[in-house]
Design an enzyme around this catalytic site. Structure first.
Site, PDB file in Angstrom:
ATOM      1  N   CYS A 283      34.967  -4.359  21.497  1.00 42.88           N
ATOM      2  CA  CYS A 283      35.944  -3.327  21.860  1.00 42.88           C
ATOM      3  C   CYS A 283      36.940  -2.991  20.749  1.00 42.88           C
ATOM      4  CB  CYS A 283      36.697  -3.742  23.120  1.00 42.88           C
ATOM      5  SG  CYS A 283      35.642  -3.665  24.582  1.00 42.88           S
ATOM      6  N   ARG A 350      29.488 -10.167  19.300  1.00 45.67           N
ATOM      7  CA  ARG A 350      29.551  -8.889  18.576  1.00 45.67           C
ATOM      8  C   ARG A 350      30.760  -8.886  17.641  1.00 45.67           C
ATOM      9  NH1 ARG A 350      29.085  -4.631  23.502  1.00 45.67           N
ATOM     10  NH2 ARG A 350      30.388  -6.203  24.498  1.00 45.67           N
TER      11      ARG A 350
HETATM   12  P1  NAD Z   1      27.251  -3.202  27.010  1.00 48.69           P
HETATM   13  O1  NAD Z   1      26.619  -2.755  25.762  1.00 48.69           O
HETATM   14  O2  NAD Z   1      27.277  -4.664  27.340  1.00 48.69           O
HETATM   15  O3  NAD Z   1      26.511  -2.514  28.254  1.00 48.69           O
HETATM   16  C1  NAD Z   1      26.145  -1.194  28.298  1.00 48.69           C
HETATM   17  C2  NAD Z   1      24.841  -1.104  29.099  1.00 48.69           C
HETATM   18  O4  NAD Z   1      24.536   0.266  29.308  1.00 48.69           O
HETATM   19  C3  NAD Z   1      23.632  -1.715  28.393  1.00 48.69           C
HETATM   20  O5  NAD Z   1      23.067  -2.724  29.212  1.00 48.69           O
HETATM   21  C4  NAD Z   1      22.679  -0.526  28.222  1.00 48.69           C
HETATM   22  O6  NAD Z   1      21.323  -0.884  28.312  1.00 48.69           O
HETATM   23  C5  NAD Z   1      23.120   0.369  29.356  1.00 48.69           C
HETATM   24  N1  NAD Z   1      22.726   1.769  29.218  1.00 48.69           N
HETATM   25  C6  NAD Z   1      22.586   2.506  28.085  1.00 48.69           C
HETATM   26  N2  NAD Z   1      22.208   3.763  28.398  1.00 48.69           N
HETATM   27  C7  NAD Z   1      22.122   3.823  29.747  1.00 48.69           C
HETATM   28  C8  NAD Z   1      21.795   4.837  30.670  1.00 48.69           C
HETATM   29  N3  NAD Z   1      21.506   6.077  30.270  1.00 48.69           N
HETATM   30  N4  NAD Z   1      21.822   4.553  31.980  1.00 48.69           N
HETATM   31  C9  NAD Z   1      22.138   3.314  32.407  1.00 48.69           C
HETATM   32  N5  NAD Z   1      22.450   2.302  31.598  1.00 48.69           N
HETATM   33  C10 NAD Z   1      22.449   2.554  30.278  1.00 48.69           C
HETATM   34  O7  NAD Z   1      28.696  -2.576  27.033  1.00 48.69           O
HETATM   35  P2  NAD Z   1      30.037  -3.132  27.725  1.00 48.69           P
HETATM   36  O8  NAD Z   1      30.664  -4.165  26.864  1.00 48.69           O
HETATM   37  O9  NAD Z   1      29.790  -3.430  29.159  1.00 48.69           O
HETATM   38  O10 NAD Z   1      30.947  -1.830  27.599  1.00 48.69           O
HETATM   39  C11 NAD Z   1      30.706  -0.674  28.376  1.00 48.69           C
HETATM   40  C12 NAD Z   1      31.866   0.289  28.188  1.00 48.69           C
HETATM   41  O11 NAD Z   1      33.073  -0.312  28.668  1.00 48.69           O
HETATM   42  C13 NAD Z   1      32.139   0.633  26.720  1.00 48.69           C
HETATM   43  O12 NAD Z   1      32.588   1.945  26.637  1.00 48.69           O
HETATM   44  C14 NAD Z   1      33.257  -0.317  26.345  1.00 48.69           C
HETATM   45  O13 NAD Z   1      34.057   0.189  25.294  1.00 48.69           O
HETATM   46  C15 NAD Z   1      34.038  -0.372  27.636  1.00 48.69           C
HETATM   47  N6  NAD Z   1      34.828  -1.601  27.820  1.00 48.69           N
HETATM   48  C16 NAD Z   1      34.296  -2.798  27.505  1.00 48.69           C
HETATM   49  C17 NAD Z   1      35.040  -3.957  27.722  1.00 48.69           C
HETATM   50  C18 NAD Z   1      34.486  -5.307  27.355  1.00 48.69           C
HETATM   51  O14 NAD Z   1      35.263  -6.262  27.324  1.00 48.69           O
HETATM   52  N7  NAD Z   1      33.194  -5.452  27.086  1.00 48.69           N
HETATM   53  C19 NAD Z   1      36.320  -3.866  28.261  1.00 48.69           C
HETATM   54  C20 NAD Z   1      36.828  -2.600  28.594  1.00 48.69           C
HETATM   55  C21 NAD Z   1      36.063  -1.473  28.372  1.00 48.69           C
END
Ligand code: NAD
Length: 457
Positions: A283, A350
């Site tokens: 993030c 990451r």
């Molecule tokens: P991540 O990469 O772990 O998960 C994203 C998932 O989306 C993956 O499993 C991927 O296969 C899936 N995906 C991709 N294209 C898709 C589609 N068309 N349909 C359905 N699924 C699809 O990401 P994350 O860490 O969970 O983060 C997700 C969002 O939340 C990001 O924008 C991130 O910035 C935000 N966020 C993350 C955190 C954190 O701590 N990880 C905290 C707050 C906000």
């Protein structure tokens, strides 16, 4: 609607955010589909577990699957048409130029338009540049999708994700449609009402002091900007502490004393002012670069954030160079790196500073061993081939010249330092998180080096 008039929910993306949120919703009694093209992530859910380590999540996922309220699927057609609320939680990584890569986000929105009920609410939980919601609203209008659009940024932190969601500071919903905002807020109120039960399933104790628990409704653009600005400010605090730590290194001041001193001013606060190897993870780095990039496109340059990012990038190299002054050049040296997760409490590696430290020193000719209690396998693809991943602290530190502590896992903090001193060959202990008492390390016969902290000898 399922029983008790709860809405049915689909979450697009079974990642760190999507799966945690889905497991919570299901535990609150809401039927929740989690959609992902990644078969191995879905398979883990079917088996009643998470694909990553997060305290309390596995029992919640197992409970959700058993109750049939948590439904993993790769199919939009099986999930979205039955859902009153569809939440996008797909990844928004950065492009090589630092801007946000919205490919997955728009692909998900496009696919959703084929299946959304006209009465549904489409909720954006992914972190996006301000203005993205406006673009999706336009897309929905072009496709004739009647669904309302709401921005609902996510503030959970990996390692305390369930706690952050159960005992939250704020829930932010933004958008022009008040009824849609209320419908999204109602989902969180359902979780709130069920939270003792959910905490019981997850095995989590309530905190002694409850946080603010505010529900905030804002404009679409404000909600989008709140999220990136929150992360940018926290990143800024860390880089500020690191910048002053470099100064402390030149003067004999101890950065932890300095930050304790300034942090006791309530206008400043002590949190996120710990100097060390800098921030990492999925993030902060990309949210900072995304803010710099999108602000620049609007002609509102962010020199403060550019500097914060540069300070952060410099920290692993700075620490290695500082250590080399005492340790000597790295070829021929054996180095242990303890901690490969980007922080303790998660398996996420990451952009991990521990991985960067290991890679820099391996590149510079050291023989590097590394270990993490949870992140070994997630780190392996990020590590240079020359870095040997070990299964325990003892194996990692055997006969090394120096230990670099890169993540403050309890297993490391409670390790017997006298034992460590005997297991190593050299005596250098580089505390890249300023997590140890200098006296404790030096009493064990080790030579302490922190970030912005001088040895007491
Ligand atoms: P991540 O990469 O772990 O998960 C994203 C998932 O989306 C993956 O499993 C991927 O296969 C899936 N995906 C991709 N294209 C898709 C589609 N068309 N349909 C359905 N699924 C699809 O990401 P994350 O860490 O969970 O983060 C997700 C969002 O939340 C990001 O924008 C991130 O910035 C935000 N966020 C993350 C955190 C954190 O701590 N990880 C905290 C707050 C906000």
């Amino acid at each position: 609607m399922t029983k008790q008039n709860h809405p049915t929910i689909t979450i697009l993306g079974t990642g760190y955010v999507g799966l945690t949120t889905a497991a919570l919703f299901a535990a609150a009694g809401l039927k929740t589909y989690v959609v992902d093209p990644n078969e191995s992530r879905l398979q883990a859910v079917r088996e009643g577990r998470s694909f990553f380590y997060e305290e309390g999540l596995d029992p919640l996922v197992a409970h959700g699957v058993k109750s049939k309220l948590l439904v993993p699927t790769s199919s939009y057609a099986e999930s979205v048409p039955h859902s009153d609320i569809v939440i996008s939680a797909v990844g928004t990584p950065d492009n090589p130029d630092g801007s946000s890569n919205l490919t997955y986000l728009f692909a998900a929105a496009e696919e959703a338009t084929k299946h959304l009920k006209p009465t549904a609410v489409y909720v954006q939980k992914s972190t996006v540049p301000v203005g993205t919601g406006g673009r999706i609203t336009k897309l929905f209008a072009e496709k004739g999708t009647g669904a309302a659009y709401v921005s609902n940024p996510e503030f959970l932190r990996e390692s305390t994700a369930l706690r952050d969601s159960l005992w939250f500071d704020r829930i932010v919903v933004g958008g022009p449609d008040e009824e849609a905002l209320d419908r999204v807020t109602a989902v969180y109120r359902a979780v709130h009402e069920a939270r003792d039960e959910i905490a019981g399933i997850a095995g989590l104790d309530a905190p002694d002091t409850l946080p603010a628990e505010r529900y905030m409704a804002t404009s679409l653009e404000s909600a989008e900007l709140i999220k990136v600005t929150a992360n940018a400010f926290l990143a800024l605090k860390i880089s500020f502490a690191n910048s002053i730590a470099k100064f402390a290194d030149q003067t004999g001041a101890d950065i932890t004393e300095v930050m304790d001193g300034i942090g006791s001013d309530t206008r400043i606060g002590r949190s996120f002012l710990n100097a060390g190897r800098g921030y990492g993870g999925g993030c902060f780095p990309k949210d900072v670069s995304g803010l710099i990039s999108s602000a620049s496109k609007h002609g509102a340059e962010q020199p403060i954030m550019i500097a914060a990012s540069e300070v952060n990038e410099s920290m692993p190299g700075y620490i290695v160079n500082k250590a080399k002054k005492a340790l000597g050049e790295l070829p021929g040296k054996k180095i242990a790196v303890l901690g490969l997760a980007f922080k303790s409490g998660t398996s996420d590696a990451r952009r991990s500073p521990g991985v960067k430290l290991a890679n820099i020193m391996s590149h510079d000719g050291a023989t590097v061993t590394a270990y993490d209690p949870e992140a070994n396998s997630e780190a392996e693809e990020e590590l240079r081939k020359g870095v040997t991943v070990c299964k325990s602290v003892s194996e990692t530190v055997k006969d090394v010249d120096a230990v670099f502590l890169a993540t403050d896992w309890a297993e490391f903090l409670s390790y017997d330092l006298e034992k460590l001193a005997k297991e190593m060959k050299g005596k250098f202990f580089i505390d890249c998180m300023n997590a140890f008492s200098i006296v404790r390390v030096e009493d064990a016969g080790l030579r302490y080096m922190g970030v912005g902290r001088a040895s007491k000898n």
